[in-house]
Enzyme design. Structure first.
Site, PDB file in Angstrom:
ATOM      1  CG  ASP A  13      63.316 -24.444  18.927  1.00 23.58           C
ATOM      2  OD1 ASP A  13      63.487 -25.044  19.996  1.00 23.58           O
ATOM      3  OD2 ASP A  13      63.535 -24.945  17.812  1.00 23.58           O
ATOM      4  CB  SER A  63      65.098 -28.658  18.661  1.00 25.14           C
ATOM      5  OG  SER A  63      64.792 -27.644  19.595  1.00 25.14           O
ATOM      6  CG  ASP A 155      73.448 -40.697  29.092  1.00 18.92           C
ATOM      7  OD1 ASP A 155      73.591 -39.463  29.037  1.00 18.92           O
ATOM      8  OD2 ASP A 155      73.886 -41.467  28.220  1.00 18.92           O
TER       9      ASP A 155
END
Length: 524
Positions: A13, A63, A155
């Site tokens: 990862d 991920s 955001d």
């Protein structure tokens, strides 16, 4: 069926192949195992960002998306991308749910309400989707289109809302349709923590025209800025005419399109608008009856709404293919990545498939992972090795969280230590796989530790990267796959089809990825 060879898929990862510069912790690390595997065995690289994993162009992978694509064996388009593609190919403008809303809005005295988060944050919504809805309404000749604009500032930059509003107003002027009826900060309109008093203020403004007022949406935002209130926290404000009357409220029989594509922060307001009976979260000033409400995505299965873009369900992930032919499998990771090797790898399914065993290894309890860069990788390796040598499983899935989680701390030396630890663990996995004449597939879901400095500066970079990830096929010496050629131009969705080819299993139609193996050895 004959028992297929055992395949172990190791996901490193946050390990990508990045530039050779001082900020690359992977290049700086001593990695004899990966160096040898890359030099000795068939290897290629995979794209793991943007459209190749179902994200918008040039958006870095993550991920969740990475493991979805790895397990699904096809590109799993995220909702934002599905909507973008629908706009591009024109199907957006024929969407059945939207057409139903337009039909309702054409009726005498009805209004079409477009409600959602404005701006280009891309996490909960995107302004281009609102602009496409306005274009749709204009094409249909809808006379009354009211926009209920939720400002972001979380955001997006804290005071970028005014520019997004100006873009919206310009579109309204160009299309000669619609107006802004309310302005609300997302803190109120998009609460997800059952702070219903916040939702109530947004509801009251949208449905009843109650609350503070302004003569224009620009005035509402400028006044908030003058008071030190940024976009996220703008108090729900009703836009009124010269006589102080609201330009529009949601009334009986109207049509509403909630254009947020992410569900979690859209549920409370949707529930308040659609719950006919047992709604007790707050006293509603009025409840508009016979609403025709469309939500961009499925917020809750039981909501009485039309859904424009139904969930993209991964029905036949790799884990199911193996289960359906009676093969056992083992998935393991530490806490930080456990959901990724289970829920996400299995296509959004919580329950294990028959024959699927799982093991969660607790992540260390430290304030930040730079303090323990090895995390729980040794323990994850212990579990994986035990599963491999037991020869109970045809497929073993292992995730090493270190390059990603330690990379996120921005501490370069710790990231180097994390990479070196994972390399040692990978060596143990390789030995175990060799002992049972199995196959080892090494790849990653996205980059992180490969770029930890902004190039040309000493500024720390802690986010993911847009670099390709390795794909290495380690086969036993006697195997026809020992010296195959692997094609270039692959993506994460090609990993599951490759594993099925190694195992000699047919690839289901639902898997549209392509095996990376292009030249099997003679005599296979």
């Amino acid at each position: 069926m004959d028992r297929p060879p055992m395949v172990c898929l190791v996901v490193l990862d946050g390990w990508a192949i990045g530039p050779d510069y001082p900020g690359n912790a992977i290049r700086a690390a001593h990695t004899p195992v990966m160096d040898r595997l890359q030099a000795t065995y068939p290897m290629t690289t995979l794209r793991c960002w943007g459209r190749d994993v179902g994200l918008p162009d040039d958006q870095m992978g993550n991920s969740e998306v990475g493991h979805l694509n790895l397990g699904a064996g096809r590109i799993v388009y995220q909702l934002i991308t599905r909507i973008d593609l629908a706009i591009e190919d024109g199907s957006f403008f024929q969407n059945e749910a939207f057409q139903r809303a337009l039909d309702r809005a054409r009726q005498p005295g009805r209004t079409l309400h477009l409600m959602g988060l404005i701006g280009d944050g891309g996490v909960h919504s995107h302004q281009r989707h609102l602009l496409a809805l306005l274009e749709l309404a204009a094409r249909a000749g809808i006379s009354r289109v009211a926009v209920h604009a939720f400002t972001d500032g979380r955001d997006t930059a804290p005071t970028s809302g005014i520019e997004h509003l100006r873009e919206l107003l310009a579109a309204l002027d160009r299309l000669r349709t619609g107006f802004v009826a309310t302005v609300s900060g997302r803190y109120y309109a998009m609460d997800r923590d059952k702070r219903w008093e916040r939702t109530k203020l947004a509801y009251d403004a949208i449905v009843c025209g109650l609350g503070q007022t302004a003569r224009s949406p620009l005035e509402a935002i400028e006044r908030s800025y003058a008071q030190g209130i940024t976009d996220e926290f703008i108090v729900p404000t009703v836009i009124v005419d010269a006589e102080g009357k609201p330009l529009a409220t949601i009334n009986d029989g109207d049509a509403v399109i909630f254009f947020n594509f992410r569900a979690d922060r859209a549920r409370q307001l949707t529930q308040a608008l659609t719950d006919a009976g047992g709604f007790t979260a707050f006293p509603r000033c009025r409840w508009p009856r016979d609403l025709l409400m469309v939500t961009m995505a499925e917020y809750e299965p039981h909501f009485p709404v039309l859904v424009a873009f139904a969930p993209d369900i991964v029905r036949v992930p790799l884990a199911r293919v193996l289960s359906d032919v009676g093969l056992r499998q083992f998935h393991t990771a530490e806490t930080e990545k456990y959901a990724h090797v289970t829920y996400f790898f299995n296509g959004g399914r919580e329950e294990p498939f028959p024959g699927e065993d799982r093991l969660l290894v607790p992540s260390p309890k430290v304030p930040t992972y730079d303090l323990k860069p090895e995390m729980s990788a040794p323990e994850v390796t212990d579990a994986a090795v035990q599963a491999i040598v037991s020869q109970r499983y045809a497929f073993v899935l292992v995730n090493y969280a270190n390059p990603d989680m330690v990379g996120h701390t921005g501490v370069f030396a710790a990231a180097v230590a994390a990479v070196e630890c994972v390399d040692r663990c990978l060596g143990r996995i390789e030995q175990a796989v060799r002992s049972v004449n199995g196959y080892l597939v090494v790849t990653a879901d996205h980059g992180n530790a490969d770029e930890m400095l902004v190039p040309g500066t000493n500024e720390v970079w802690t986010a993911h990267t847009k670099n390709p990830v390795p794909f290495i096929l380690v086969a036993p010496n006697h195997s026809p796959f020992r010296s195959v050629a692997l094609r270039t131009g692959g993506r994460l969705a090609d990993v599951a089809p490759t594993i099925l080819e190694i195992m000699g299993l047919p690839q289901p139609e639902e898997m549209t990825g392509r095996s990376l193996i292009v030249a099997p050895s003679v005599g296979r």
